[in-house]
Design an enzyme around this catalytic site. Structure first.
Site, PDB file in Angstrom:
ATOM      1  N   ASP A 136      -0.009  -3.818  -6.107  1.00 24.13           N
ATOM      2  CA  ASP A 136       1.580  -4.338  -6.409  1.00 24.13           C
ATOM      3  C   ASP A 136       1.536  -4.269  -5.073  1.00 24.13           C
ATOM      4  O   ASP A 136       2.203  -3.059  -4.394  1.00 24.13           O
ATOM      5  CB  ASP A 136       1.806  -3.384  -6.757  1.00 24.13           C
ATOM      6  N   GLU A 170      12.032  -5.260  -4.197  1.00 20.47           N
ATOM      7  CA  GLU A 170      12.035  -5.766  -5.572  1.00 20.47           C
ATOM      8  C   GLU A 170      11.665  -3.706  -5.912  1.00 20.47           C
ATOM      9  O   GLU A 170      12.227  -3.422  -7.149  1.00 20.47           O
ATOM     10  CB  GLU A 170      10.701  -6.022  -5.942  1.00 20.47           C
TER      11      GLU A 170
HETATM   12  N1  TRP Z   1       7.142  -5.114 -10.519  1.00 20.93           N
HETATM   13  C1  TRP Z   1       6.643  -3.759 -11.525  1.00 20.93           C
HETATM   14  C2  TRP Z   1       6.310  -2.796 -10.025  1.00 20.93           C
HETATM   15  O1  TRP Z   1       6.349  -3.829  -9.110  1.00 20.93           O
HETATM   16  C3  TRP Z   1       5.690  -4.231 -11.953  1.00 20.93           C
HETATM   17  C4  TRP Z   1       5.484  -4.043 -13.460  1.00 20.93           C
HETATM   18  C5  TRP Z   1       5.134  -3.947 -14.215  1.00 20.93           C
HETATM   19  C6  TRP Z   1       4.872  -5.648 -13.695  1.00 20.93           C
HETATM   20  N2  TRP Z   1       5.464  -4.439 -15.546  1.00 20.93           N
HETATM   21  C7  TRP Z   1       5.562  -5.571 -15.572  1.00 20.93           C
HETATM   22  C8  TRP Z   1       5.310  -6.585 -13.258  1.00 20.93           C
HETATM   23  C9  TRP Z   1       5.469  -6.581 -15.494  1.00 20.93           C
HETATM   24  C10 TRP Z   1       4.649  -7.783 -13.337  1.00 20.93           C
HETATM   25  C11 TRP Z   1       5.433  -7.872 -15.066  1.00 20.93           C
HETATM   26  O2  TRP Z   1       6.161  -1.792  -9.776  1.00 20.93           O
HETATM   27 ZN    ZN Z   2       5.494  -1.992  -8.277  1.00 21.90          ZN
END
Ligand code: TRP
Ligand code: ZN
Ligand code: CA
Length: 316
Positions: A136, A170
Site C-alpha cells: 500500500d 491519498e
Molecule cells: N485506499 C486504501 C488505503 O490506501 C486502501 C483500500 C481500502 C482500498 N479499500 C480499498 C483501495 C478498495 C482500493 C479499493 O488505505
Molecule cells: Zn493505505
C-alpha cells in the site's frame, strides 16, 4: 504472464498473412505493424519488484516511511519521475498543501494520440507514516510505472492519448487526486475517457477484486482474468476509499483492481484463490511490516499484466 486469448482467430490469421508477407508473396495483406498493434505486452514482474526494492530502500533511508510531507515521499517521486523522463514521457509535478506540508502529484503524458480522448492510469505513491507502504501502495505505483515504461519500449502509438499519474497524500483522504480533479476545467475533465486506479494489488493473502464502476472498464479486467482462468469478485471493501473516487464524482468513467486490505479471507475465497482462510488479505495493512516481504508475487504479476492489458485495450 501472457494472455492466451490474444490468439483470437483474426489475430492468428493476420500473423499467418504477415508470415507469408515475410516470404514475399501476398500484396495488400496485414502488415507486421497491424499485428503488433493489438497485443499488450507481458509485464516482467522482476522489473516491478525491482521498483519495489528501490521504494523500500528509499523508505529505509528516510525514517522508514514514504509519507506525505516526509522526505521519503519526495524521494519516491523523484525516482519515478527520472525513469519516466528517461523513457520519453512529458512529466509535470503538481504541488498542493495539506496539513501544512507541501504535497506533490506526478503526471506523465505519452506524446501523441487524440488529446480529446485521454485514458488515465494512476496510483497513490504515498505511504502511511508507520511503514514503507510496499503493498500500500508501492504495488500499484510500480505496476503503473512499469506499464508506462512498456509503452515506451513498445513505441506504442495508441489512438487515444495516454496519461499516467502518481498521487500524493491519498492516505490523508485522497488529497492529491481530489486536487488534480478540482483543478481541471470542465472541458478538460470531459476529455478523460476513463481513469484506471491501482491501489494494493500485491496483497500477501490475495483476493482478485475488480471495481464495479464503469461496465466497459470492468469487462476489460474481467476478460483478462477469464483468459487466465482466475475467478474475480466485485471490490466492496472500500468503495470510495481510493483515488478513483474524485474522478467518479466528477463524472469520469472509472475502474481498477484490488487484492484486499484488512478484511478476512473466507473459506470460499480460499477455494477460489488459495491462501489462508480466517486471515486478512493484508495482515500488514498500514503497519511497519508492509515491506518487500509483504507481497504475493503471483498476484503482483497477474495484476501488472492486467494493468498493461487494460491500458492497451482501452486506448487502441
Ligand atoms: N485506499 C486504501 C488505503 O490506501 C486502501 C483500500 C481500502 C482500498 N479499500 C480499498 C483501495 C478498495 C482500493 C479499493 O488505505
Ligand atoms: Zn493505505
Ligand atoms: Ca508478467
Amino acid at each position: 504472464m501472457k494472455l492466451p486469448v490474444s490468439w483470437s482467430v483474426p489475430a492468428a490469421a493476420a500473423v499467418a498473412a504477415a508470415m507469408l508477407l515475410t516470404s514475399g508473396s501476398i500484396a495488400g495483406a496485414a502488415t507486421k505493424a497491424d499485428v503488433e498493434a493489438a497485443a499488450a505486452p507481458d509485464i516482467p514482474v522482476a522489473n516491478v519488484k525491482a521498483h519495489l526494492t528501490q521504494l523500500q530502500s528509499i523508505a529505509t533511508a528516510n525514517g522508514g516511511n514514504r509519507a506525505h510531507g516526509r522526505p521519503g515521499y519526495k524521494a519516491s517521486l523523484d525516482y519515478v519521475k527520472a525513469k519516466l523522463d528517461a523513457a520519453g514521457f512529458t512529466t509535470s509535478i503538481q504541488q498542493f498543501t495539506s496539513s501544512g506540508r507541501t504535497g506533490y502529484n506526478l503526471i506523465a503524458d505519452w506524446p501523441g494520440g487524440d488529446a480529446n480522448q485521454i485514458v488515465m492510469a494512476g496510483s497513490h505513491l504515498d505511504s502511511v507514516s508507520s511503514g514503507a507502504g510496499i503493498n500500500d501502495n508501492g504495488s500499484g505505483s510500480a505496476a503503473v510505472l512499469e506499464t508506462a515504461l512498456a509503452v515506451s519500449r513498445a513505441a506504442y502509438k495508441p489512438t487515444k492519448h495516454l496519461r499516467f499519474a502518481w498521487w500524493g497524500a491519498e492516505e490523508l483522504g485522497l488529497v492529491g487526486s481530489r486536487y488534480y480533479v478540482n483543478n481541471l476545467s470542465s472541458t478538460d475533465r470531459s476529455k478523460i475517457s476513463g481513469y484506471l486506479n491501482f491501489d494494493m494489488i500485491g496483497s500477501p493473502n490475495p483476493g482478485y477484486f475488480v471495481y464495479d464502476d464503469d461496465p466497459a472498464i470492468e469487462k476489460t479486467f474481467k476478460d483478462y482474468y477469464a483468459g487466465l482462468g482466475v475467478a474475480t469478485e466485485i471490490e466492496t471493501e472500500g468503495d470510495g476509499r481510493s483515488d478513483h473516487a474524485p474522478f467518479k464524482s466528477a463524472g469520469v468513467p472509472v475502474g481498477g483492481l484490488f487484492t484486499g486490505a484488512s478484511r478476512t479471507k473466507t473459506a470460499a475465497q480460499v477455494t477460489k484463490w488459495g491462501g489462508t482462510a480466517g486471515q486478512s488479505f493484508d495482515r500488514c495493512y498500514h503497519s511497519s511490516c508492509d515491506t518487500t516481504s509483504n507481497i504475493n508475487d503471483t498476484a503482483l504479476d497477474r495484476n501488472s499484466d492486467a494493468v498493461a492489458y487494460a491500458v492497451w485495450e482501452l486506448s487502441e
